[in-house]
Design a protein around this motif. Structure first.
Motif, PDB file in Angstrom:
ATOM      1  N   PHE A 241       0.759  -1.329   0.031  1.00 35.47           N
ATOM      2  CA  PHE A 241       0.056  -0.030   0.006  1.00 35.47           C
ATOM      3  C   PHE A 241       0.859   1.225   0.030  1.00 35.47           C
TER       4      PHE A 241
ATOM      5  N   VAL B 153       3.620   1.843  -1.416  1.00 31.01           N
ATOM      6  CA  VAL B 153       4.189   2.250  -2.955  1.00 31.01           C
ATOM      7  C   VAL B 153       2.987   2.231  -3.612  1.00 31.01           C
ATOM      8  N   ALA B 154       1.915   1.371  -3.635  1.00 27.64           N
ATOM      9  CA  ALA B 154       0.866   1.466  -4.609  1.00 27.64           C
ATOM     10  C   ALA B 154      -0.033   2.722  -4.559  1.00 27.64           C
ATOM     11  N   GLU B 155      -0.333   3.112  -3.240  1.00 23.51           N
ATOM     12  CA  GLU B 155      -1.009   4.262  -2.942  1.00 23.51           C
ATOM     13  C   GLU B 155      -0.219   5.188  -1.964  1.00 23.51           C
ATOM     14  N   ALA B 156       0.834   5.587  -2.849  1.00 27.13           N
ATOM     15  CA  ALA B 156       2.013   6.600  -2.175  1.00 27.13           C
ATOM     16  C   ALA B 156       1.300   7.838  -1.608  1.00 27.13           C
ATOM     17  N   ALA B 157       0.488   8.306  -2.216  1.00 23.87           N
ATOM     18  CA  ALA B 157      -0.012   9.729  -2.104  1.00 23.87           C
ATOM     19  C   ALA B 157      -0.852   9.737  -0.721  1.00 23.87           C
TER      20      ALA B 157
ATOM     21  N   PRO C   6      -5.423   4.692  -6.990  1.00 25.95           N
ATOM     22  CA  PRO C   6      -4.389   5.612  -6.672  1.00 25.95           C
ATOM     23  C   PRO C   6      -4.507   6.722  -7.277  1.00 25.95           C
TER      24      PRO C   6
ATOM     25  N   ALA D 104      -4.604  10.370  -5.378  1.00 27.54           N
ATOM     26  CA  ALA D 104      -3.416  11.199  -5.425  1.00 27.54           C
ATOM     27  C   ALA D 104      -4.026  12.738  -5.783  1.00 27.54           C
TER      28      ALA D 104
ATOM     29  N   VAL E  26      -5.412  14.129  -2.891  1.00 28.37           N
ATOM     30  CA  VAL E  26      -4.403  14.619  -1.794  1.00 28.37           C
ATOM     31  C   VAL E  26      -3.744  16.010  -2.117  1.00 28.37           C
TER      32      VAL E  26
ATOM     33  N   PHE F 148      -7.425  -2.778  -2.723  1.00 32.92           N
ATOM     34  CA  PHE F 148      -6.151  -2.446  -2.452  1.00 32.92           C
ATOM     35  C   PHE F 148      -5.916  -0.929  -2.007  1.00 32.92           C
TER      36      PHE F 148
ATOM     37  N   CYS G 222      -6.539   0.202   0.718  1.00 31.67           N
ATOM     38  CA  CYS G 222      -6.767  -0.150   2.255  1.00 31.67           C
ATOM     39  C   CYS G 222      -5.466  -0.454   2.817  1.00 31.67           C
TER      40      CYS G 222
ATOM     41  N   ALA H  53       9.099   4.670  -5.815  1.00 34.45           N
ATOM     42  CA  ALA H  53       7.944   5.280  -5.440  1.00 34.45           C
ATOM     43  C   ALA H  53       7.639   5.503  -4.084  1.00 34.45           C
TER      44      ALA H  53
ATOM     45  N   ARG I 234       9.841   9.576   0.954  1.00 31.42           N
ATOM     46  CA  ARG I 234      10.295   9.229   2.118  1.00 31.42           C
ATOM     47  C   ARG I 234      11.758   8.712   1.785  1.00 31.42           C
TER      48      ARG I 234
END
Ligand code: SF4
Lengths: 249, 459
Positions: free
Chosen positions: A184, A186-190, B9, B13, B16, B353, B355, B434, B439
Motif C-alpha cells: 500500500f 508504494v501503490a497508494e503512495a500519496a 491511486p 493522489a 491529496v 487495495f 486499504c 515510489a 520518504r
C-alpha cells in the motif's frame, strides 16, 4: 523453556538493533533463546497482496523451522498476526500449523500473557509517543482499539509505563493507522504519505521526543518521512526502549 | 491498476494534492467518528447490541427466501403492491411503468442508495420526468450534477461557501452568502414547492419487517414523510437484504444505526409505513441486482449485513483522505470496495487495495462485518482471476524466489545494504522509486542481525 526468535526479514537486514534488543530482553529473563538462521520471511507481503501461491512456500518453511521450539517470539505484531490469523488459509492442513500458531507471540504479549511480567527494570527518562501499530492492536488485540466499547488496556503501554522516568504523551488520535500497509505504501503512495505525515504531526503536537511502536514497518515508513523532512523526532522500536538502549541519533 | 478499470491511486493522489482541502475533509469526517465514539460509549450494552445485530442479520441471510415471502404476504395484506426486480434495469423499468401509469410528471425522492446504485435519476430524466432529490445533501449534489460522495453525508466534500455560490446561481440566494441556516431555509422553501407540486414520492427503505409487512425509513429532515404524505403514489425501493424478521428487532438496529452514522441517539424521523393511505397507492420494489450471488458466497455473504450507516467510511483513514468520488461507485469506502468487485472484479480491481488493512472499519461496524478480512479475500480473488497488475505479480514472485532460499536471501540483503542503499542520492531516488518520492530509505547498517548473532554465538 526454549524460545525460537523470529526476526522479520527486513528487521534482520535493516534494523539489527531491534533484533538484538529483543534477544537481550528475552535472555535477561533467563530463557534459552535460539535464532534459527535458516529463517527468512513469514510470507506476509505476498499474502497481503493476494498472492497466496507465493506466500505458501514461505509459510511452510516457517512452520518447519519453528516447530521445534516451546515458544516463538517476534518483535512484530504484524508478522505474528500473519502466523496466528492468516496461516489457516495458506497452510491450515500442515501437521505443524496448529501447534506453531498457538505458541507464536508478539514480544510484549509474550511478557504480559506468557511470562506474566508487567514490570521491566530500567529507566527511560524521555517523553514518548506510542504509535499503536494496527495489527498488534486489532488483529492480536494487544490493547483496546478506540472503536470498541470495552475496558481500556494496552500490553505495550503497561510495559513502557513500568520504566522509571518515562512519560507517555497523549495523542489526539490514539490509534490511527500510520499508512504503511505493505505494498500500500508504494501503490497508494500519496495517501500513505499523507497518513504518515498526519501521524507524525500528532506526535509532535503532543510533545514527543521519541516515537515508538511495536512494529518496525510502521517506523520505517514514519522515519523515512521524518528523515526526509528533517523533523526533530527520534524513532525507536518498543524493544529498544524496554532493553534500555540509548536514544538513537 | 488494470487499464480500463477505476484507478483509485491516481484519483486519490489528485484529491491529496490539494492538501488543505484533503485535511479539511479528513477532519470533517473524523469529527463524525468522534461523535460516534461518544454516542456508542453512552450505551453500556454497545458490544452486546453489535453482536445481537450481527446474529439477526446472519439469520436473515440464512433464511432470506422465507422472510421475503413472509414480507410480501404481509405487505400485500395491508394493501401495498410488491414488485420483484432481478437487476437495476428491471427496477428502473418497474418504477417508470408505475409513474407512467399514474401519469406522473414530477417526482420527489428521499434518500435511497439503491436508486443511486441503479442510476434511477438519469433513467427517469431520459424519459422526460422531473426528479428532485429532497435530502438536502442529495439535492446539493444533484444541483451540481454529481453523484454523492458518501452514503450518509452525500455532500460532505463540498464547503458551505461552495453551497452558497451554487444556490446563488441555481435558486437566487444572495451572492456571497454562506450561513448554513440562511442557505438551509432557502433550500427548504424551494423544496417545499417541489413537494407540493409532486405527483409521486420515491423513498428508500432502511428496514423491512417480515412479520408485519411494514417498512421503516430513517431520515433527519422528515423529507420521506413529506414526500409520501402529499402525492397519491408512494414507491419504496429496497435491496432484498434489508429484511429483518420481527418488529422487536428494529429496536436493536435503530439504536445502532444513528449512533454509528452521525452520533445521534436516533434519527430525527423514523417513519413507519404499513400499507397505503386512503385513496393512495403504495408500491414496494424488491431488488436483487447481484445480491443473491453474494448471498451464495461463503466469503462475502456477511457483506449483505450492511445497514448503510457510513461509519466505516468515517473511520477509514484512506476514505477520509481520498474522498468518496475516488471510488467511482455508488457505495464507496470499505464496504463499497467489497460490494463493487462482486459486480465487476476487473473494473474495481484497485478498490480492495485502497486499504492499509488497519482494521478500524471492522471494529466500528455496528453489524460486525469483518470488512478488512473481506478486502484481503478480494485481493486473493483478484489475483486468482488474473486482474492483479503485473508489477505486483512479478515483484511478489521475485520476492518468493529470493526468500525461500536463505543463501539467495543473504545475497540479496547484501546487495541491498552494500550497493543499493549506498548509491548516490540522485541515482537512488530515481523516478521509479515510489517509496523514495516522499520518504528516505533507511540508512544501511554495517551488519545484519544474523551476522551479529552468529559472531556472538560462534555459529
Ligand atoms: S459496512 Fe458496517 S460500518 Fe460500513 S456502512 Fe455497512 S453497516 Fe455501516
Amino acid at each position: 523453556m526454549r524460545v525460537g526468535l523470529f526476526i522479520p526479514c527486513y528487521v534482520d537486514q535493516l534494523y539489527p538493533r531491534v533484533g538484538l534488543a529483543t534477544l537481550e530482553l528475552l535472555t535477561r529473563q533467563g530463557l534459552e533463546v535460539d535464532f534459527p538462521v535458516e529463517q527468512t520471511c513469514c510470507g506476509q507481503p505476498m499474502s497481503n497482496t493476494g498472492c497466496c501461491d507465493d506466500a505458501r512456500p514461505l509459510a511452510e518453511r516457517f512452520l518447519e523451522i519453528f516447530s521445534a521450539y516451546d515458544y516463538v517470539v517476534a518483535p512484530s505484531g504484524s508478522c505474528v498476526s500473519m502466523v496466528r490469523n492468516h496461516y489457516a488459509e495458506l497452510v491450515g492442513d500442515h501437521p505443524h500449523y496448529a501447534a506453531v500458531r498457538d505458541k507464536t507471540f508478539e514480544l510484549c504479549e509474550f511478557f504480559t500473557d506468557v511470562l506474566q511480567i508487567e514490570r521491566i527494570e530500567g529507566a527511560f527518562p524521555h517523553r514518548v509517543g506510542l504509535h499503536q501499530s494496527c495489527h498488534g492492536l486489532r488483529e492480536l488485540r494487544g490493547g483496546r482499539a478506540s472503536e470498541l466499547m470495552v475496558d481500556s488496556f494496552s500490553k505495550t503501554r503497561v510495559l513502557l509505563e513500568s520504566l522509571d522516568g518515562i512519560e507517555l504523551v497523549e495523542l489526539s488520535r490514539v490509534d490511527e493507522c500510520c499508512g504503511f500497509g505493505g505494498t500500500f505504501a508504494v501503490a497508494e503512495a500519496a495517501v500513505s504519505t499523507m497518513m504518515g505525515r498526519d501521524r507524525i504531526h500528532d506526535h509532535q503536537q503532543a510533545g514527543a521526543e521519541v516515537l515508538t511502536a511495536g512494529d518496525m514497518s510502521c517506523l520505517m515508513h514514519l522515519s523515512g518521512l521524518i528523515r526526509r523532512e528533517k523533523i526533530a523526532l527520534h524513532v525507536m522500536h518498543v524493544a529498544e526502549i524496554l532493553a534500555g538502549y540509548e536514544v538513537a541519533s | 491498476m488494470s487499464h480500463s478499470g477505476v484507478d483509485h491511486p491516481r484519483l486519490a493522489a489528485e484529491f491529496v494534492k490539494n492538501d488543505s482541502r484533503a485535511h479539511w475533509h479528513d477532519q470533517a469526517l473524523w469529527f463524525v467518528r468522534a461523535k460516534r465514539d461518544k454516542a456508542a460509549q453512552s450505551l453500556p450494552e454497545w458490544e452486546t447490541l453489535r453482536e445481537r445485530a450481527s446474529q439477526i442479520k446472519r439469520n436473515v441471510s440464512a433464511n432470506l427466501a422465507d422472510y421475503l415471502e413472509e414480507f410480501e404476504a404481509n405487505a400485500t395484506k395491508m394493501g401495498a403492491t410488491v414488485h420483484w426486480a432481478r437487476d437495476a434495469a428491471e427496477h428502473n423499468q418497474i418504477v417508470l411503468g408505475l409513474l407512467e401509469r399514474h401519469n406522473a410528471k414530477r417526482v420527489v425522492k428521499s434518500k435511497s442508495m439503491l436508486t443511486e446504485e441503479c442510476h434511477l435519476n438519469p433513467f427517469l430524466e431520459r424519459h422526460g420526468l422531473n426528479v428532485v432529490d429532497t435530502d438536502l445533501g442529495e439535492w446539493i449534489v444533484q444541483l451540481r450534477n454529481e453523484p454523492p460522495s458518501h452514503i450518509v453525508l452525500p455532500a460532505i466534500h463540498i464547503k458551505k461557501e461552495e453551497v452558497g455560490e451554487l444556490f446563488h446561481r441555481k435558486i437566487g440566494t444572495d451572492s456571497g452568502a454562506s450561513d448554513p441556516t440562511y442557505l438551509a431555509r432557502a433550500a427548504r422553501k424551494r423544496l417545499r414547492e417541489e413537494f407540493l407540486a409532486a405527483d409521486a414520492g420515491i423513498t428508500g427503505v432502511n428496514f423491512a419487517i417480515a412479520e408485519t409487512g411494514g417498512i421503516v425509513v430513517c431520515t433527519n429532515e422528515g423529507n420521506a414523510d413529506l414526500g409520501t404524505s402529499l402525492p397519491k403514489l408512494h414507491i419504496a425501493c429496497m435491496g432484498i437484504e434489508k429484511l429483518i424478521p420481527r418488529a422487536d428487532d428494529l429496536s436493536v438496529f435503530l439504536r445502532l444505526l444513528a449512533r454509528s452514522a452521525t452520533g445521534q441517539p436516533i434519527t430525527t424521523y423514523s417513519s413507519h409505513f404499513h400499507g397505503p393511505r386512503e385513496g393512495c397507492e403504495m408500491h414496494i420494489v424488491l431488488v436483487d441486482n447481484g445480491r443473491s450471488n453474494i448471498l451464495g458466497s461463503d466469503e462475502f455473504r456477511r457483506s449483505l449485513n450492511c445497514i448503510r450507516c457510513g461509519a466505516c467510511m468515517n473511520t477509514c483513514p484512506v476514505f477520509r483522505r481520498s474522498g468518496g468520488h475516488s471510488y467511482k461507485t455508488a457505495v464507496p469506502g470499505p464496504i463499497g470496495s467489497i460490494l463493487a468487485p462482486s459486480r465487476d472484479a476487473q473494473q474495481y480491481a484497485s478498490l480492495p487495495f485502497a486499504c492499509s488493512l488497519c482494521g478500524s472499519c471492522s471494529d466500528v461496524c455496528p453489524v460486525k462485518i469483518d470488512l478488512h478480512h473481506q478486502l484481503l479475500t478480494w485481493r486473493r480473488e483478484i489475483t486468482v482471476r488474473g486482474h492483479l497488475p503485473w508489477t505486483k505479480r512479478v515483484s511478489m514472485k521475485m520476492a518468493r524466489i529470493v526468500l525461500v532460499r536463505p543463501a539467495i536471501y543473504r545475497m540479496a540483503g547484501f546487495l541491498l545494504r552494500k550497493v543499493v542503499l549506498r548509491m548516490p542520492r540522485a541515482l537512488l531516488y530515481n523516478p521509479w522509486n515510489a517509496w523514495g518520492k516522499s520518504r528516505d530509505l533507511p540508512p544501511p547498517p554495517k551488519q545484519t542481525f544474523r551476522q551479529i548473532y552468529q559472531q556472538r554465538h560462534g555459529k
